[in-house]
Design a protein around this motif. Structure first.
Motif, PDB file in Angstrom:
ATOM      1  N   TYR A  19     -11.400 -68.252  20.498  1.00 55.04           N
ATOM      2  CA  TYR A  19     -11.964 -67.143  21.166  1.00 55.04           C
ATOM      3  C   TYR A  19     -12.685 -67.671  22.199  1.00 55.04           C
ATOM      4  O   TYR A  19     -12.596 -67.178  23.460  1.00 55.04           O
ATOM      5  CB  TYR A  19     -12.664 -66.469  20.101  1.00 55.04           C
ATOM      6  CG  TYR A  19     -13.132 -64.994  20.609  1.00 55.04           C
ATOM      7  CD1 TYR A  19     -12.493 -63.821  20.172  1.00 55.04           C
ATOM      8  CD2 TYR A  19     -14.376 -64.890  21.399  1.00 55.04           C
ATOM      9  CE1 TYR A  19     -12.988 -62.537  20.724  1.00 55.04           C
ATOM     10  CE2 TYR A  19     -14.910 -63.755  21.971  1.00 55.04           C
ATOM     11  CZ  TYR A  19     -14.010 -62.648  21.519  1.00 55.04           C
ATOM     12  OH  TYR A  19     -14.577 -61.368  21.828  1.00 55.04           O
ATOM     13  N   LYS A  21     -12.722 -70.842  23.876  1.00 50.66           N
ATOM     14  CA  LYS A  21     -11.982 -71.437  24.902  1.00 50.66           C
ATOM     15  C   LYS A  21     -11.117 -70.251  25.711  1.00 50.66           C
ATOM     16  O   LYS A  21     -11.419 -70.470  27.128  1.00 50.66           O
ATOM     17  CB  LYS A  21     -11.050 -72.330  24.340  1.00 50.66           C
ATOM     18  CG  LYS A  21     -11.589 -73.667  23.644  1.00 50.66           C
ATOM     19  CD  LYS A  21     -10.392 -74.465  23.141  1.00 50.66           C
ATOM     20  CE  LYS A  21     -10.807 -75.141  21.841  1.00 50.66           C
ATOM     21  NZ  LYS A  21      -9.533 -75.820  21.298  1.00 50.66           N
ATOM     22  N   GLN A  22     -10.739 -69.259  25.201  1.00 50.41           N
ATOM     23  CA  GLN A  22     -10.059 -68.257  26.227  1.00 50.41           C
ATOM     24  C   GLN A  22     -10.918 -67.714  27.002  1.00 50.41           C
ATOM     25  O   GLN A  22     -10.998 -67.384  28.298  1.00 50.41           O
ATOM     26  CB  GLN A  22      -9.451 -67.372  25.354  1.00 50.41           C
ATOM     27  CG  GLN A  22      -7.980 -67.966  24.554  1.00 50.41           C
ATOM     28  CD  GLN A  22      -7.272 -67.157  23.422  1.00 50.41           C
ATOM     29  OE1 GLN A  22      -8.001 -65.986  23.034  1.00 50.41           O
ATOM     30  NE2 GLN A  22      -6.262 -67.253  23.111  1.00 50.41           N
ATOM     31  N   ALA A  23     -12.173 -67.343  26.419  1.00 48.88           N
ATOM     32  CA  ALA A  23     -13.291 -66.725  27.270  1.00 48.88           C
ATOM     33  C   ALA A  23     -13.649 -67.417  28.216  1.00 48.88           C
ATOM     34  O   ALA A  23     -14.004 -67.059  29.398  1.00 48.88           O
ATOM     35  CB  ALA A  23     -14.538 -66.227  26.132  1.00 48.88           C
ATOM     36  N   HIS A  25     -11.676 -69.784  29.995  1.00 51.31           N
ATOM     37  CA  HIS A  25     -10.722 -69.695  30.898  1.00 51.31           C
ATOM     38  C   HIS A  25     -10.927 -68.584  31.837  1.00 51.31           C
ATOM     39  O   HIS A  25     -10.400 -68.635  32.811  1.00 51.31           O
ATOM     40  CB  HIS A  25      -9.484 -69.973  30.283  1.00 51.31           C
ATOM     41  CG  HIS A  25      -9.367 -71.360  29.620  1.00 51.31           C
ATOM     42  ND1 HIS A  25      -8.945 -72.339  30.523  1.00 51.31           N
ATOM     43  CD2 HIS A  25      -9.198 -72.107  28.514  1.00 51.31           C
ATOM     44  CE1 HIS A  25      -9.033 -73.678  29.723  1.00 51.31           C
ATOM     45  NE2 HIS A  25      -8.937 -73.494  28.698  1.00 51.31           N
ATOM     46  N   ARG A  26     -11.313 -67.656  31.154  1.00 51.11           N
ATOM     47  CA  ARG A  26     -11.460 -66.240  31.859  1.00 51.11           C
ATOM     48  C   ARG A  26     -12.505 -66.205  32.776  1.00 51.11           C
ATOM     49  O   ARG A  26     -12.597 -65.227  33.862  1.00 51.11           O
ATOM     50  CB  ARG A  26     -11.272 -64.994  30.861  1.00 51.11           C
ATOM     51  CG  ARG A  26     -10.054 -64.632  30.240  1.00 51.11           C
ATOM     52  CD  ARG A  26      -9.944 -63.370  29.579  1.00 51.11           C
ATOM     53  NE  ARG A  26     -11.010 -63.408  28.673  1.00 51.11           N
ATOM     54  CZ  ARG A  26     -10.709 -63.709  27.217  1.00 51.11           C
ATOM     55  NH1 ARG A  26      -9.775 -63.929  26.895  1.00 51.11           N
ATOM     56  NH2 ARG A  26     -11.704 -63.554  26.361  1.00 51.11           N
ATOM     57  N   ARG A  27     -13.388 -67.014  32.956  1.00 50.02           N
ATOM     58  CA  ARG A  27     -14.569 -67.017  33.643  1.00 50.02           C
ATOM     59  C   ARG A  27     -14.140 -67.075  35.165  1.00 50.02           C
ATOM     60  O   ARG A  27     -13.442 -67.796  35.354  1.00 50.02           O
ATOM     61  CB  ARG A  27     -15.690 -67.912  33.245  1.00 50.02           C
ATOM     62  CG  ARG A  27     -16.391 -67.708  32.062  1.00 50.02           C
ATOM     63  CD  ARG A  27     -17.432 -68.663  31.691  1.00 50.02           C
ATOM     64  NE  ARG A  27     -18.271 -68.178  30.709  1.00 50.02           N
ATOM     65  CZ  ARG A  27     -19.586 -68.198  31.030  1.00 50.02           C
ATOM     66  NH1 ARG A  27     -20.323 -68.399  31.930  1.00 50.02           N
ATOM     67  NH2 ARG A  27     -20.474 -67.578  29.775  1.00 50.02           N
ATOM     68  N   GLU A  28     -14.822 -66.431  36.013  1.00 53.00           N
ATOM     69  CA  GLU A  28     -14.513 -66.305  37.349  1.00 53.00           C
ATOM     70  C   GLU A  28     -15.018 -67.742  37.908  1.00 53.00           C
ATOM     71  O   GLU A  28     -14.277 -68.298  38.661  1.00 53.00           O
ATOM     72  CB  GLU A  28     -15.382 -65.269  37.980  1.00 53.00           C
ATOM     73  CG  GLU A  28     -14.764 -65.191  39.516  1.00 53.00           C
ATOM     74  CD  GLU A  28     -15.529 -63.721  40.036  1.00 53.00           C
ATOM     75  OE1 GLU A  28     -16.169 -64.091  41.194  1.00 53.00           O
ATOM     76  OE2 GLU A  28     -15.547 -62.828  39.528  1.00 53.00           O
ATOM     77  N   GLN A  30     -15.936 -71.552  36.611  1.00 55.30           N
ATOM     78  CA  GLN A  30     -16.047 -72.552  35.562  1.00 55.30           C
ATOM     79  C   GLN A  30     -17.156 -73.596  35.753  1.00 55.30           C
ATOM     80  O   GLN A  30     -17.592 -73.599  36.515  1.00 55.30           O
ATOM     81  CB  GLN A  30     -14.760 -73.543  35.807  1.00 55.30           C
ATOM     82  CG  GLN A  30     -13.435 -72.558  35.675  1.00 55.30           C
ATOM     83  CD  GLN A  30     -13.150 -72.041  34.207  1.00 55.30           C
ATOM     84  OE1 GLN A  30     -13.539 -72.952  33.168  1.00 55.30           O
ATOM     85  NE2 GLN A  30     -12.915 -70.660  34.185  1.00 55.30           N
ATOM     86  N   GLU A  44     -20.690 -67.699  25.429  1.00 52.72           N
ATOM     87  CA  GLU A  44     -19.345 -67.034  24.788  1.00 52.72           C
ATOM     88  C   GLU A  44     -19.405 -67.057  23.334  1.00 52.72           C
ATOM     89  O   GLU A  44     -19.009 -66.129  22.552  1.00 52.72           O
ATOM     90  CB  GLU A  44     -18.110 -67.764  25.114  1.00 52.72           C
ATOM     91  CG  GLU A  44     -17.932 -67.827  26.812  1.00 52.72           C
ATOM     92  CD  GLU A  44     -17.703 -66.445  27.434  1.00 52.72           C
ATOM     93  OE1 GLU A  44     -17.622 -65.406  26.586  1.00 52.72           O
ATOM     94  OE2 GLU A  44     -18.061 -65.901  28.553  1.00 52.72           O
TER      95      GLU A  44
END
Length: 77
Positions: A19, A21-23, A25-28, A30, A44
């Motif tokens: 959860y 890691k996916q959040a 990756h979704r960050r505008e 990095q 996160e």
């Protein structure tokens, strides 16, 4: 049960890390430094809904049974 108790299949914390890691990756934007990574992971992690964590715990017995069936082991009564 011949499946190790520390297996990722049996460990709800692994779903929490997925959860996070996916959040990330979704960050505008990095994180680019170690301090930013720590900050982003902390944010996160704290954003994981408690209700979702509770659901993971409640579903644990179901996932044990699924794993046992996949490997042809008998399920407990």
């Amino acid at each position: 049960m011949p499946h190790p108790s520390t297996s990722p299949d049996m460990n709800p914390i692994e779903k929490c890390w997925r959860y996070v890691k996916q959040a990330l990756h979704r960050r505008e934007r990095q994180p680019t430094t170690e301090a930013e990574v720590w900050q982003a992971v902390t944010e996160e992690w704290e954003a994981i809904p408690q209700a979702w964590i509770n659901l993971l715990i409640l579903k644990q017995e179901h996932w044990v049974n699924v794993l046992m069936q996949r490997h042809g082991w008998s399920t407990p009564n």
